[in-house]
Design a protein around this motif. Structure first.
Motif, short mmCIF file in Angstrom:
data_model
loop_
_atom_site.label_atom_id
_atom_site.label_comp_id
_atom_site.label_asym_id
_atom_site.label_seq_id
_atom_site.Cartn_x
_atom_site.Cartn_y
_atom_site.Cartn_z
N ASN A 185 7.14 2.82 -4.60
CA ASN A 185 8.20 2.02 -5.20
C ASN A 185 8.20 0.60 -4.65
OD1 ASN A 185 10.59 1.54 -6.77
ND2 ASN A 185 11.79 1.78 -4.91
N ALA A 186 7.98 0.45 -3.33
CA ALA A 186 7.88 -0.88 -2.74
C ALA A 186 6.66 -1.62 -3.25
CB ALA A 186 7.84 -0.77 -1.22
N TYR A 187 5.58 -0.91 -3.47
CA TYR A 187 4.36 -1.54 -3.98
C TYR A 187 4.56 -2.07 -5.40
CZ TYR A 187 -0.57 -2.12 -5.19
OH TYR A 187 -1.79 -2.64 -5.59
N ASP A 191 6.45 -8.36 -3.92
CA ASP A 191 5.30 -9.24 -4.08
C ASP A 191 4.13 -8.70 -3.27
OD1 ASP A 191 4.28 -12.01 -4.99
OD2 ASP A 191 3.85 -11.96 -2.82
N ILE A 192 2.93 -8.84 -3.82
CA ILE A 192 1.78 -8.22 -3.19
C ILE A 192 1.53 -8.79 -1.79
CG2 ILE A 192 0.21 -9.85 -4.28
CD1 ILE A 192 -0.45 -6.13 -3.44
N ASN A 196 1.68 -6.53 1.63
CA ASN A 196 0.55 -6.44 2.57
C ASN A 196 0.98 -6.84 3.98
OD1 ASN A 196 -1.21 -5.55 0.61
ND2 ASN A 196 -1.88 -7.61 0.07
N GLU A 197 1.88 -7.79 4.08
CA GLU A 197 2.34 -8.20 5.39
C GLU A 197 3.19 -7.12 6.06
OE1 GLU A 197 4.85 -11.89 7.47
OE2 GLU A 197 4.46 -11.87 5.30
N LEU A 202 -0.85 0.18 7.27
CA LEU A 202 -0.85 1.60 6.93
C LEU A 202 -2.19 2.04 6.36
CD1 LEU A 202 1.07 4.02 6.92
CD2 LEU A 202 1.70 3.45 4.58
N TRP A 203 -2.97 1.11 5.85
CA TRP A 203 -4.26 1.46 5.25
C TRP A 203 -5.36 1.63 6.29
CZ3 TRP A 203 -0.62 0.58 1.90
CH2 TRP A 203 -0.76 1.05 0.59
#
Length: 220
Positions: A185-187, A191-192, A196-197, A202-203
């Motif tokens: 939902n946040a993704y 804003d991208i 990412n910030e 997490l990735w």
């Protein structure tokens, strides 16, 4: 005068000592066989009662039904009432009755989640527009420019669509369901660059980010 002969008793000769028997280790005869000859190993006697009780071989095995039977029997249900393909689970009984060819094509097309709306319209008009341009001898430069504009518009619409759980990596898909739904939902709403910030670390799947996952669970 003749003197009587005196019988002299002489001790019997000493008996010859029995030759001492040389003791040798008892070696089975099979070791003296020449090379190439078969050797018969003695049978080894084992206590079969020990392992027989250990594996529970004393249980009574049910008898197998070896009597001849009709291969087409319906097991207590009359053939008139037996629903073939449903009761026996045979998947080929009704094969070919699921619908015609076009209905199966529509199902496969809908399962692929095709583009809809304006995106679907330009998708369906792309190849007819290219064929019409070739038929009308439109210069190739204009055809390339049109194909480039179509690609940009199509990708822009596709990127604005909300992502689903199966669009992400297996590690993200297998996360705790509440944390995963909040992350997706946040993704889809953030804003991208901000996403990412905030969640980019997490990735890195080589590190356990329990703090980020706990943070996602507490979000509403």
């Amino acid at each position: 005068m003749l003197l009587p002969a005196v019988a002299t008793v002489s001790p019997p000769p000493a008996a010859a000592a029995a030759p001492a028997r040389e003791t040798r280790p008892s070696v089975p005869r099979r070791h003296f066989l020449a090379a190439g000859h078969p050797r018969v190993e003695p049978p080894v006697r084992r206590n079969t009662d020990y392992w027989r009780l250990g594996v529970d071989l004393t249980a009574i095995e049910p008898d197998l039904v070896e009597d001849k039977h009709d291969p087409w029997r319906t097991n207590g249900i009359s053939p008139e009432d037996f629903k073939y393909g449903e009761y026996d689970g045979h998947h080929t009984y009704y094969e070919g009755n699921e619908g015609n060819f076009w209905e199966s094509m529509v199902k496969e097309y809908q399962a692929a989640e095709p583009p809809t709306g304006f995106q679907g319209l330009i998708s369906w008009l792309f190849f007819p527009a290219i064929l019409a341009g070739l038929a009308l001898n439109v210069p190739g430069e204009y055809l390339f420019i049109g194909a480039g504009l179509f690609t940009v518009v199509f990708c822009a619409i596709e990127m604005r669509k909300p992502d689903k759980p199966h669009h992400f990596e297996p590690e993200i898909y297998n996360m705790d369901r509440e944390a995963r739904d909040n992350l997706i939902n946040a993704y889809n709403t953030m804003d991208i660059w901000d996403f990412n910030e905030k969640y980019g670390e997490l990735w890195d799947f080589t590190i356990a980010h329990d703090d980020i996952i706990d943070q996602l669970k507490t979000q509403k």
